[in-house]
Design an enzyme around this catalytic site. Structure first.
Site, PDB file in Angstrom:
ATOM      1  N   ASP A 174       0.849  -1.200   0.000  1.00 56.04           N
ATOM      2  CA  ASP A 174       0.000   0.000   0.000  1.00 56.04           C
ATOM      3  C   ASP A 174       0.884   1.249   0.000  1.00 56.04           C
ATOM      4  O   ASP A 174       1.816   1.365   0.808  1.00 56.04           O
ATOM      5  CB  ASP A 174      -0.896  -0.033   1.244  1.00 56.04           C
ATOM      6  CG  ASP A 174      -1.920   1.083   1.252  1.00 56.04           C
ATOM      7  OD1 ASP A 174      -3.116   0.809   1.138  1.00 56.04           O
ATOM      8  OD2 ASP A 174      -1.496   2.266   1.395  1.00 56.04           O
ATOM      9  N   GLU A 186      -4.705   2.411  -4.491  1.00 59.75           N
ATOM     10  CA  GLU A 186      -3.237   2.481  -4.389  1.00 59.75           C
ATOM     11  C   GLU A 186      -2.690   1.240  -3.683  1.00 59.75           C
ATOM     12  O   GLU A 186      -1.654   1.298  -3.030  1.00 59.75           O
ATOM     13  CB  GLU A 186      -2.782   3.765  -3.672  1.00 59.75           C
ATOM     14  CG  GLU A 186      -3.736   4.331  -2.675  1.00 59.75           C
ATOM     15  CD  GLU A 186      -3.738   3.573  -1.346  1.00 59.75           C
ATOM     16  OE1 GLU A 186      -4.599   2.671  -1.214  1.00 59.75           O
ATOM     17  OE2 GLU A 186      -2.919   3.899  -0.469  1.00 59.75           O
TER      18      GLU A 186
HETATM   19  P1  GH3 Z   1      -1.841   5.269   4.349  1.00 64.64           P
HETATM   20  O1  GH3 Z   1      -0.403   5.672   4.488  1.00 64.64           O
HETATM   21  O2  GH3 Z   1      -2.424   4.939   5.681  1.00 64.64           O
HETATM   22  O3  GH3 Z   1      -2.039   4.188   3.346  1.00 64.64           O
HETATM   23  O4  GH3 Z   1      -2.612   6.576   3.851  1.00 64.64           O
HETATM   24  P2  GH3 Z   1      -3.264   6.833   2.436  1.00 64.64           P
HETATM   25  O5  GH3 Z   1      -3.488   8.302   2.314  1.00 64.64           O
HETATM   26  O6  GH3 Z   1      -2.445   6.222   1.365  1.00 64.64           O
HETATM   27  O7  GH3 Z   1      -4.600   5.997   2.540  1.00 64.64           O
HETATM   28  P3  GH3 Z   1      -6.063   6.324   2.136  1.00 64.64           P
HETATM   29  O8  GH3 Z   1      -6.709   4.981   2.004  1.00 64.64           O
HETATM   30  O9  GH3 Z   1      -6.654   7.316   3.099  1.00 64.64           O
HETATM   31  O10 GH3 Z   1      -5.973   7.010   0.728  1.00 64.64           O
HETATM   32  C1  GH3 Z   1      -5.804   6.354  -0.434  1.00 64.64           C
HETATM   33  C2  GH3 Z   1      -5.835   7.363  -1.544  1.00 64.64           C
HETATM   34  O11 GH3 Z   1      -5.544   6.768  -2.809  1.00 64.64           O
HETATM   35  C3  GH3 Z   1      -7.201   8.010  -1.686  1.00 64.64           C
HETATM   36  C4  GH3 Z   1      -7.499   7.927  -3.159  1.00 64.64           C
HETATM   37  O12 GH3 Z   1      -7.924   9.168  -3.654  1.00 64.64           O
HETATM   38  C5  GH3 Z   1      -6.198   7.520  -3.797  1.00 64.64           C
HETATM   39  N1  GH3 Z   1      -6.363   6.725  -4.997  1.00 64.64           N
HETATM   40  C6  GH3 Z   1      -6.971   5.512  -5.108  1.00 64.64           C
HETATM   41  N2  GH3 Z   1      -6.968   5.098  -6.397  1.00 64.64           N
HETATM   42  C7  GH3 Z   1      -6.323   6.040  -7.124  1.00 64.64           C
HETATM   43  C8  GH3 Z   1      -5.997   6.189  -8.521  1.00 64.64           C
HETATM   44  O13 GH3 Z   1      -6.282   5.331  -9.360  1.00 64.64           O
HETATM   45  N3  GH3 Z   1      -5.335   7.306  -8.895  1.00 64.64           N
HETATM   46  C9  GH3 Z   1      -4.987   8.273  -7.991  1.00 64.64           C
HETATM   47  N4  GH3 Z   1      -4.348   9.335  -8.425  1.00 64.64           N
HETATM   48  N5  GH3 Z   1      -5.302   8.177  -6.692  1.00 64.64           N
HETATM   49  C10 GH3 Z   1      -5.950   7.082  -6.248  1.00 64.64           C
HETATM   50 MG    MG Z   2      -2.149   4.126   1.269  1.00 67.67          MG
HETATM   51 MG    MG Z   3      -4.960   1.942   0.934  1.00 71.21          MG
END
Ligand code: GH3
Ligand code: MG
Ligand code: MG
Length: 221
Positions: A86, A130
């Site tokens: 992650d 992510e």
């Molecule tokens: P942690 O260190 O605890 O993992 O914090 P985090 O911010 O990575 O975790 P969180 O689950 O709060 O956020 C994940 C973020 O990933 C939020 C979302 O907008 C972003 N994300 C998910 N899929 C995609 C994608 O395909 N493209 C982009 N640019 N961002 C994405």
């Molecule tokens: Mg994350």
């Molecule tokens: Mg995550």
């Protein structure tokens, strides 16, 4: 087709023709060019099994491979390991650099991890958002930890700038889990154990790998 410098997919049918006495006098052959159909079929397969953004295996391919490898390693009494990867503080990365830069970052992370894989049977997949998942058939916990550390280091080495983060560049946390599959177990145990390990990696400071062995459940009789 060496003269054309191209590759064609051809379907050939052959039918015998006999005279009244039953003697073979000719063979009718039909040759059909299947190239367009074959290319369309390959493109569809690619779409169905690969993630559109990063080009690596998608969730569907992951689910199928995990089920398959669970059964195969159970038959062969071999260990099966799983990494859940992650990206750290990725919401913050998106907020700082924008969603497009976030997408580019995910592509680079996926590419760096794929480049590190050494066995043909290892699969790096986009699990969602992510998060990435790596299936390591025939690997026990110690081997899986070595791979996890290599992946973590490979992402760190990309040096993707991430101002105001712990290290100043993009990092990942990894949960490692391993099991020798059994008929009484299920692949969800491997996923939930890797998830629990990932949670510990996050809680203990991020940019690290934490490993857990799947607890062997005994069924009461
Ligand atoms: P942690 O260190 O605890 O993992 O914090 P985090 O911010 O990575 O975790 P969180 O689950 O709060 O956020 C994940 C973020 O990933 C939020 C979302 O907008 C972003 N994300 C998910 N899929 C995609 C994608 O395909 N493209 C982009 N640019 N961002 C994405
Ligand atoms: Mg994350
Ligand atoms: Mg995550």
């Amino acid at each position: 087709m060496p003269h054309h410098g191209s590759r064609l997919y051809l379907a050939i049918d052959a039918g015998p023709i006999y005279d009244k006495t039953g003697k073979l006098i000719a063979v009718v052959e039909t040759l059909r060019d299947m190239t367009l159909q074959k290319l369309a079929q390959t493109a569809l397969q690619e779409l169905a099994n690969h993630d559109g953004l990063t080009g690596i295996a998608n969730r569907r391919a992951f689910d199928e491979t995990l089920k398959l490898e669970w059964r195969r390693t159970m038959r062969e009494v071999q260990p099966l390991s799983l990494l859940m990867v992650d990206v750290d503080r990725f919401k913050h990365y998106n907020d700082s650099y924008g969603h497009l830069a976030g997408d580019e970052c995910l592509k680079k992370v996926a590419g760096a991890m794929s480049d590190e894989m050494q066995r043909a049977s290892d699969v790096v997949a986009r699990y969602g958002g992510e998060e990435f998942a790596v299936i390591l058939p025939n690997s026990a916990l110690d081997g899986a930890i070595v791979v996890a550390e290599r992946l973590r280091a490979a992402v760190e080495k990309l040096g993707i700038v991430f101002a105001n983060s712990e290290l100043g560049h993009v990092t990942v946390s990894i949960g490692v889990a391993s099991v020798t599959p059994s008929a009484t177990g299920d692949s969800w145990q491997l996923i939930s154990t890797a998830d629990a390990a990932l949670y510990r990696a996050k809680a203990s400071g991020r940019n690290r790998a934490v490993a857990l062995l799947v607890e062997v459940l005994t069924v009461a009789t």
